[in-house]
Design a protein around this motif. Structure first.
Motif, PDB file in Angstrom:
ATOM      1  N   UNK A  41      32.286  37.597  41.774  1.00 21.41           N
ATOM      2  CA  UNK A  41      31.466  37.279  40.609  1.00 21.41           C
ATOM      3  C   UNK A  41      30.003  37.189  40.994  1.00 21.41           C
ATOM      4  N   UNK A  42      29.170  37.823  40.204  1.00 15.96           N
ATOM      5  CA  UNK A  42      27.718  37.720  40.324  1.00 15.96           C
ATOM      6  C   UNK A  42      27.255  36.843  39.170  1.00 15.96           C
ATOM      7  N   UNK A  43      26.756  35.649  39.457  1.00 14.80           N
ATOM      8  CA  UNK A  43      26.334  34.751  38.378  1.00 14.80           C
ATOM      9  C   UNK A  43      25.361  35.443  37.416  1.00 14.80           C
ATOM     10  N   UNK A  44      25.658  35.341  36.143  1.00 15.69           N
ATOM     11  CA  UNK A  44      24.843  35.922  35.107  1.00 15.69           C
ATOM     12  C   UNK A  44      25.094  37.397  34.852  1.00 15.69           C
ATOM     13  N   UNK A  45      25.897  38.038  35.722  1.00 21.63           N
ATOM     14  CA  UNK A  45      26.160  39.478  35.567  1.00 21.63           C
ATOM     15  C   UNK A  45      27.621  39.788  35.245  1.00 21.63           C
ATOM     16  N   UNK A  78      42.523  33.843  34.229  1.00 23.46           N
ATOM     17  CA  UNK A  78      42.954  35.175  34.666  1.00 23.46           C
ATOM     18  C   UNK A  78      41.914  35.788  35.604  1.00 23.46           C
ATOM     19  N   UNK A  79      40.637  35.654  35.262  1.00 23.23           N
ATOM     20  CA  UNK A  79      39.579  36.171  36.125  1.00 23.23           C
ATOM     21  C   UNK A  79      39.547  35.433  37.461  1.00 23.23           C
ATOM     22  N   UNK A  80      39.765  34.133  37.421  1.00 19.62           N
ATOM     23  CA  UNK A  80      39.826  33.352  38.664  1.00 19.62           C
ATOM     24  C   UNK A  80      40.993  33.810  39.526  1.00 19.62           C
ATOM     25  N   UNK A  81      42.102  34.142  38.876  1.00 18.49           N
ATOM     26  CA  UNK A  81      43.259  34.648  39.607  1.00 18.49           C
ATOM     27  C   UNK A  81      42.950  35.937  40.352  1.00 18.49           C
ATOM     28  N   UNK A  82      42.202  36.837  39.714  1.00 17.38           N
ATOM     29  CA  UNK A  82      41.809  38.086  40.384  1.00 17.38           C
ATOM     30  C   UNK A  82      40.894  37.796  41.573  1.00 17.38           C
ATOM     31  N   UNK A 119      32.344  46.738  36.797  1.00 18.74           N
ATOM     32  CA  UNK A 119      32.583  45.452  36.161  1.00 18.74           C
ATOM     33  C   UNK A 119      33.948  45.440  35.489  1.00 18.74           C
ATOM     34  N   UNK A 120      34.637  44.314  35.622  1.00 18.78           N
ATOM     35  CA  UNK A 120      35.899  44.121  34.905  1.00 18.78           C
ATOM     36  C   UNK A 120      35.569  43.451  33.568  1.00 18.78           C
ATOM     37  N   UNK A 121      36.499  43.429  32.635  1.00 17.28           N
ATOM     38  CA  UNK A 121      36.208  42.831  31.331  1.00 17.28           C
ATOM     39  C   UNK A 121      35.731  41.382  31.453  1.00 17.28           C
ATOM     40  N   UNK A 122      34.855  41.015  30.543  1.00 16.38           N
ATOM     41  CA  UNK A 122      34.331  39.648  30.492  1.00 16.38           C
ATOM     42  C   UNK A 122      35.365  38.714  29.867  1.00 16.38           C
ATOM     43  N   UNK A 150      31.997  39.813  36.587  1.00 19.18           N
ATOM     44  CA  UNK A 150      32.930  40.011  37.708  1.00 19.18           C
ATOM     45  C   UNK A 150      33.069  41.503  37.984  1.00 19.18           C
ATOM     46  N   UNK A 151      33.140  41.836  39.254  1.00 17.34           N
ATOM     47  CA  UNK A 151      33.174  43.224  39.688  1.00 17.34           C
ATOM     48  C   UNK A 151      34.321  43.442  40.656  1.00 17.34           C
ATOM     49  N   UNK A 152      34.834  44.677  40.666  1.00 20.24           N
ATOM     50  CA  UNK A 152      35.910  45.049  41.596  1.00 20.24           C
ATOM     51  C   UNK A 152      35.327  45.105  42.992  1.00 20.24           C
ATOM     52  N   UNK A 153      36.002  44.411  43.898  1.00 19.75           N
ATOM     53  CA  UNK A 153      35.570  44.362  45.300  1.00 19.75           C
ATOM     54  C   UNK A 153      35.793  45.704  45.959  1.00 19.75           C
ATOM     55  N   UNK A 154      34.855  46.089  46.768  1.00 20.04           N
ATOM     56  CA  UNK A 154      35.023  47.317  47.568  1.00 20.04           C
ATOM     57  C   UNK A 154      35.894  46.982  48.766  1.00 20.04           C
ATOM     58  N   UNK A 155      36.843  47.852  49.058  1.00 18.78           N
ATOM     59  CA  UNK A 155      37.770  47.574  50.170  1.00 18.78           C
ATOM     60  C   UNK A 155      37.234  48.069  51.474  1.00 18.78           C
TER      61      UNK A 155
END
Length: 69
Positions: free
Chosen positions: A58-62, A46-50, A25-28, A64-69
């Motif tokens: 983004x997982x609703x309610x959980x 900023x989160x939308x930019x990432x 998870x990235x910072x909220x 934002x997470x770093x995408x696996x490449x």
């Protein structure tokens, strides 16, 4: 450069340098607000930019997470 973009760039740097690993998870919005002393709208942008760069998802309610490449 807009503040939200500076924050997104900093978070991207942290992702690329391995501070935030894939699947973690990235910072909220609140954490970004506190760390960078910005409004919630700026933190959200900023989160939308990432997400738009394909670095996170983004997982609703959980959060934002770093995408696996």
């Amino acid at each position: 450069m807009p503040r939200w973009r500076q924050i997104a760039d900093e978070l991207e740097r942290r992702i690329r340098e391995g501070e935030y690993l894939p699947g973690t998870r990235v910072p909220s919005v609140v954490q970004i607000q506190e760390e960078f002393e910005v409004a919630s709208a700026t933190a959200q942008k900023a989160l939308s930019g990432l997400r738009n760069r394909g670095l996170t998802y983004t997982e609703p309610g959980l959060g934002s997470f770093v995408r696996r490449e």
